[in-house]
Write a protein that holds these residues in place. Sequence first.
Motif, PDB file in Angstrom:
ATOM      1  N   LYS A   8       0.889  -1.257  -0.005  1.00 24.65           N
ATOM      2  CA  LYS A   8      -0.193  -0.077  -0.017  1.00 24.65           C
ATOM      3  C   LYS A   8       0.813   1.229   0.152  1.00 24.65           C
ATOM      4  O   LYS A   8       2.199   1.149   0.372  1.00 24.65           O
ATOM      5  CB  LYS A   8      -0.992   0.085   1.260  1.00 24.65           C
ATOM      6  N   PHE A   9       0.313   2.310  -0.447  1.00 22.82           N
ATOM      7  CA  PHE A   9       1.023   3.670  -0.352  1.00 22.82           C
ATOM      8  C   PHE A   9       0.611   4.467   1.028  1.00 22.82           C
ATOM      9  O   PHE A   9      -0.822   4.554   1.091  1.00 22.82           O
ATOM     10  CB  PHE A   9       0.579   4.511  -1.553  1.00 22.82           C
ATOM     11  N   VAL A  10       1.480   4.454   1.980  1.00 26.14           N
ATOM     12  CA  VAL A  10       1.250   5.157   3.192  1.00 26.14           C
ATOM     13  C   VAL A  10       1.752   6.564   3.316  1.00 26.14           C
ATOM     14  O   VAL A  10       2.989   6.829   2.985  1.00 26.14           O
ATOM     15  CB  VAL A  10       1.654   4.102   4.338  1.00 26.14           C
ATOM     16  N   PHE A  11       0.823   7.546   3.846  1.00 27.64           N
ATOM     17  CA  PHE A  11       1.473   8.802   3.840  1.00 27.64           C
ATOM     18  C   PHE A  11       0.921   9.226   5.507  1.00 27.64           C
ATOM     19  O   PHE A  11      -0.013   8.768   5.907  1.00 27.64           O
ATOM     20  CB  PHE A  11       1.088   9.649   2.949  1.00 27.64           C
ATOM     21  N   THR A  12       1.838  10.193   6.010  1.00 28.79           N
ATOM     22  CA  THR A  12       1.256  10.763   7.152  1.00 28.79           C
ATOM     23  C   THR A  12       1.276  12.304   6.799  1.00 28.79           C
ATOM     24  O   THR A  12       1.919  12.885   5.814  1.00 28.79           O
ATOM     25  CB  THR A  12       2.249  10.786   8.325  1.00 28.79           C
ATOM     26  N   TYR A  13       0.344  12.950   7.440  1.00 30.36           N
ATOM     27  CA  TYR A  13       0.168  14.439   7.300  1.00 30.36           C
ATOM     28  C   TYR A  13       0.183  15.116   8.609  1.00 30.36           C
ATOM     29  O   TYR A  13      -0.723  14.917   9.432  1.00 30.36           O
ATOM     30  CB  TYR A  13      -1.120  14.712   6.447  1.00 30.36           C
ATOM     31  N   GLN A  14       1.287  15.985   8.847  1.00 35.89           N
ATOM     32  CA  GLN A  14       1.620  16.528  10.192  1.00 35.89           C
ATOM     33  C   GLN A  14       1.898  17.830  10.125  1.00 35.89           C
ATOM     34  O   GLN A  14       2.696  18.322   9.297  1.00 35.89           O
ATOM     35  CB  GLN A  14       2.561  15.644  10.873  1.00 35.89           C
ATOM     36  N   GLY A  15       1.384  18.716  11.119  1.00 29.64           N
ATOM     37  CA  GLY A  15       1.941  20.072  11.321  1.00 29.64           C
ATOM     38  C   GLY A  15       3.118  19.867  12.294  1.00 29.64           C
ATOM     39  O   GLY A  15       3.789  19.076  12.424  1.00 29.64           O
ATOM     40  N   ASP A  16       3.674  21.244  12.287  1.00 27.74           N
ATOM     41  CA  ASP A  16       4.795  21.195  13.035  1.00 27.74           C
ATOM     42  C   ASP A  16       4.794  21.083  14.436  1.00 27.74           C
ATOM     43  O   ASP A  16       5.798  20.643  15.265  1.00 27.74           O
ATOM     44  CB  ASP A  16       5.700  23.029  12.752  1.00 27.74           C
TER      45      ASP A  16
ATOM     46  N   ILE B 203       7.501   5.124   3.739  1.00 28.30           N
ATOM     47  CA  ILE B 203       6.577   5.950   3.971  1.00 28.30           C
ATOM     48  C   ILE B 203       6.536   7.318   3.596  1.00 28.30           C
ATOM     49  O   ILE B 203       7.769   7.937   3.252  1.00 28.30           O
ATOM     50  CB  ILE B 203       5.980   5.973   5.288  1.00 28.30           C
ATOM     51  N   LEU B 204       5.658   8.119   3.388  1.00 24.94           N
ATOM     52  CA  LEU B 204       5.468   9.555   2.728  1.00 24.94           C
ATOM     53  C   LEU B 204       5.382  10.241   4.002  1.00 24.94           C
ATOM     54  O   LEU B 204       4.127  10.021   4.296  1.00 24.94           O
ATOM     55  CB  LEU B 204       4.540   9.977   1.631  1.00 24.94           C
ATOM     56  N   VAL B 205       6.220  11.312   4.561  1.00 23.75           N
ATOM     57  CA  VAL B 205       5.841  12.184   5.496  1.00 23.75           C
ATOM     58  C   VAL B 205       5.386  13.779   5.047  1.00 23.75           C
ATOM     59  O   VAL B 205       6.385  14.190   4.384  1.00 23.75           O
ATOM     60  CB  VAL B 205       6.992  12.296   6.771  1.00 23.75           C
ATOM     61  N   VAL B 206       4.502  14.140   4.868  1.00 20.30           N
ATOM     62  CA  VAL B 206       4.095  15.486   4.595  1.00 20.30           C
ATOM     63  C   VAL B 206       4.012  16.315   5.888  1.00 20.30           C
ATOM     64  O   VAL B 206       3.091  16.140   6.636  1.00 20.30           O
ATOM     65  CB  VAL B 206       2.610  15.511   3.965  1.00 20.30           C
TER      66      VAL B 206
ATOM     67  N   GLN C 116       7.680   5.770  -3.458  1.00 24.63           N
ATOM     68  CA  GLN C 116       7.506   4.473  -2.370  1.00 24.63           C
ATOM     69  C   GLN C 116       7.336   3.126  -3.192  1.00 24.63           C
ATOM     70  O   GLN C 116       7.414   2.280  -2.521  1.00 24.63           O
ATOM     71  CB  GLN C 116       5.921   5.039  -1.936  1.00 24.63           C
ATOM     72  N   LYS C 117       6.994   3.217  -4.324  1.00 25.70           N
ATOM     73  CA  LYS C 117       6.954   1.766  -5.307  1.00 25.70           C
ATOM     74  C   LYS C 117       8.655   1.211  -5.165  1.00 25.70           C
ATOM     75  O   LYS C 117       8.894   0.107  -5.135  1.00 25.70           O
ATOM     76  CB  LYS C 117       6.778   2.164  -6.640  1.00 25.70           C
ATOM     77  N   LEU C 118       9.607   2.178  -5.159  1.00 23.41           N
ATOM     78  CA  LEU C 118      10.897   1.658  -5.087  1.00 23.41           C
ATOM     79  C   LEU C 118      11.592   1.036  -3.907  1.00 23.41           C
ATOM     80  O   LEU C 118      12.526   0.278  -3.897  1.00 23.41           O
ATOM     81  CB  LEU C 118      11.877   2.842  -5.522  1.00 23.41           C
ATOM     82  N   ASN C 119      10.867   1.270  -2.672  1.00 22.33           N
ATOM     83  CA  ASN C 119      11.067   0.774  -1.518  1.00 22.33           C
ATOM     84  C   ASN C 119      12.650   1.123  -1.109  1.00 22.33           C
ATOM     85  O   ASN C 119      13.400   0.444  -0.397  1.00 22.33           O
ATOM     86  CB  ASN C 119      11.001  -0.884  -1.617  1.00 22.33           C
ATOM     87  N   LYS C 120      13.033   2.387  -1.097  1.00 22.64           N
ATOM     88  CA  LYS C 120      14.290   2.979  -0.948  1.00 22.64           C
ATOM     89  C   LYS C 120      14.326   3.611   0.243  1.00 22.64           C
ATOM     90  O   LYS C 120      15.380   4.033   0.665  1.00 22.64           O
ATOM     91  CB  LYS C 120      14.690   3.964  -1.904  1.00 22.64           C
ATOM     92  N   GLY C 121      13.239   4.092   0.958  1.00 19.24           N
ATOM     93  CA  GLY C 121      13.326   4.926   2.111  1.00 19.24           C
ATOM     94  C   GLY C 121      12.243   6.068   2.447  1.00 19.24           C
ATOM     95  O   GLY C 121      11.395   5.916   1.645  1.00 19.24           O
ATOM     96  N   THR C 122      12.471   6.534   3.491  1.00 17.23           N
ATOM     97  CA  THR C 122      11.336   7.782   3.735  1.00 17.23           C
ATOM     98  C   THR C 122      11.461   8.747   2.799  1.00 17.23           C
ATOM     99  O   THR C 122      12.497   9.423   2.509  1.00 17.23           O
ATOM    100  CB  THR C 122      11.689   8.153   5.049  1.00 17.23           C
ATOM    101  N   CYS C 123      10.255   9.386   2.359  1.00 17.13           N
ATOM    102  CA  CYS C 123      10.218  10.675   1.528  1.00 17.13           C
ATOM    103  C   CYS C 123       9.645  11.728   2.316  1.00 17.13           C
ATOM    104  O   CYS C 123       8.616  11.379   3.114  1.00 17.13           O
ATOM    105  CB  CYS C 123       9.341  10.448   0.179  1.00 17.13           C
ATOM    106  N   PHE C 124      10.071  12.859   2.529  1.00 15.96           N
ATOM    107  CA  PHE C 124       9.917  13.785   3.467  1.00 15.96           C
ATOM    108  C   PHE C 124       9.585  15.267   2.591  1.00 15.96           C
ATOM    109  O   PHE C 124      10.577  15.654   2.204  1.00 15.96           O
ATOM    110  CB  PHE C 124      11.098  13.955   4.500  1.00 15.96           C
ATOM    111  N   VAL C 125       8.317  15.571   2.626  1.00 20.04           N
ATOM    112  CA  VAL C 125       8.110  16.798   1.928  1.00 20.04           C
ATOM    113  C   VAL C 125       7.541  17.741   2.846  1.00 20.04           C
ATOM    114  O   VAL C 125       6.550  17.659   3.556  1.00 20.04           O
ATOM    115  CB  VAL C 125       6.989  16.550   1.003  1.00 20.04           C
TER     116      VAL C 125
END
Lengths: 76, 256
Positions: free
Chosen positions: B95-103, B124-127, B207-216
Amino acid sequence: MARKGDVVINIERCKGCEVCLTACPHEVLALSNEVNSKGYHYAMKVNSACTGCANCAIVCPDAVITVYREKAVKKA
Amino acid sequence: MAENNLVHPDNLVYEKTSVMTDRVLHYCPGCGHGTAHRLLAEVIDELGIQGETIGVAPVGCSVLAYYYFDVDMQEAAHGRAPAVATGIKRVFPEKFVFTYQGDGDLAAIGTAETIHACNRGENILVVFINNGIYGMTGGQMAPTTLPGMKSSTSPRGRDVATMGNPLKITELVAELPGTYFVTRQSVHAPANARKAKRALKKAMEYQKLNKGTCFVEIVSNCPSGWKMTPAQSNKWMEENMFPYYPLGDIKVPENQ
């Protein structure tokens, strides 16, 4: 000549934040004198200079703007 | 009027994505959260992964994010979204998993969870929405509040000598070996919003590549907390936030 465009604004969802006003390159949008049911002055179209660039829609925090643009005319 | 003829499905160039629900957003007028939600929803729509996406909502202004995304969502305890997302991703690795967080969520109470999830390289993707303030609770000083910036708990401005330095957590996680793609964007103007959308799309695809955390990180405004109109807050953000939190990619994959 630039292509013509048009915007349709969901005035009931608009919160009158004016972010779209600053984003529009042709000053097509302005706030209304009337308010919607929540008491916000909503964004409205005030001229027909719209080119359908969708700048207003892409910055609208409440996703109230739908954009239309005429099809490009193929040169003969 | 001839221009009314343009309002036709054939001429449609932009409409609200169906990945966002029709619920009216509770955010204040001009808040960047709404734009960030929509751009992320558009990315999910364009990649065609609505059924494969699981989001994790934080505590803060965006605590109700699960009302607005028409995907599977899970609420996490304050700051613990990366830990919850870790669990979800390990159970459903496809699955594609993301978090959406404030500061306040990500950079204050959730610092440990954020750093460890990024260091483990959870896929995972951290927004991260950074507006330098605790918006929901009334504009208190956050770890990301700028030096000299006024908030309800630093009414004379943040004094670095007594209140410490703002935390550049994005630069910090970029140093960790577990992160794959780290970038800082904003959504206040059309060009920035388009760039931010491209960054979110890239991060979701990685996220498909399984290489690590993406942080935006998305540097955003808080008109209510900053006590400004939305237009003033966007200008203030350009003049004050961007010099301290410069926009752009911080860590990009080596082969890109």
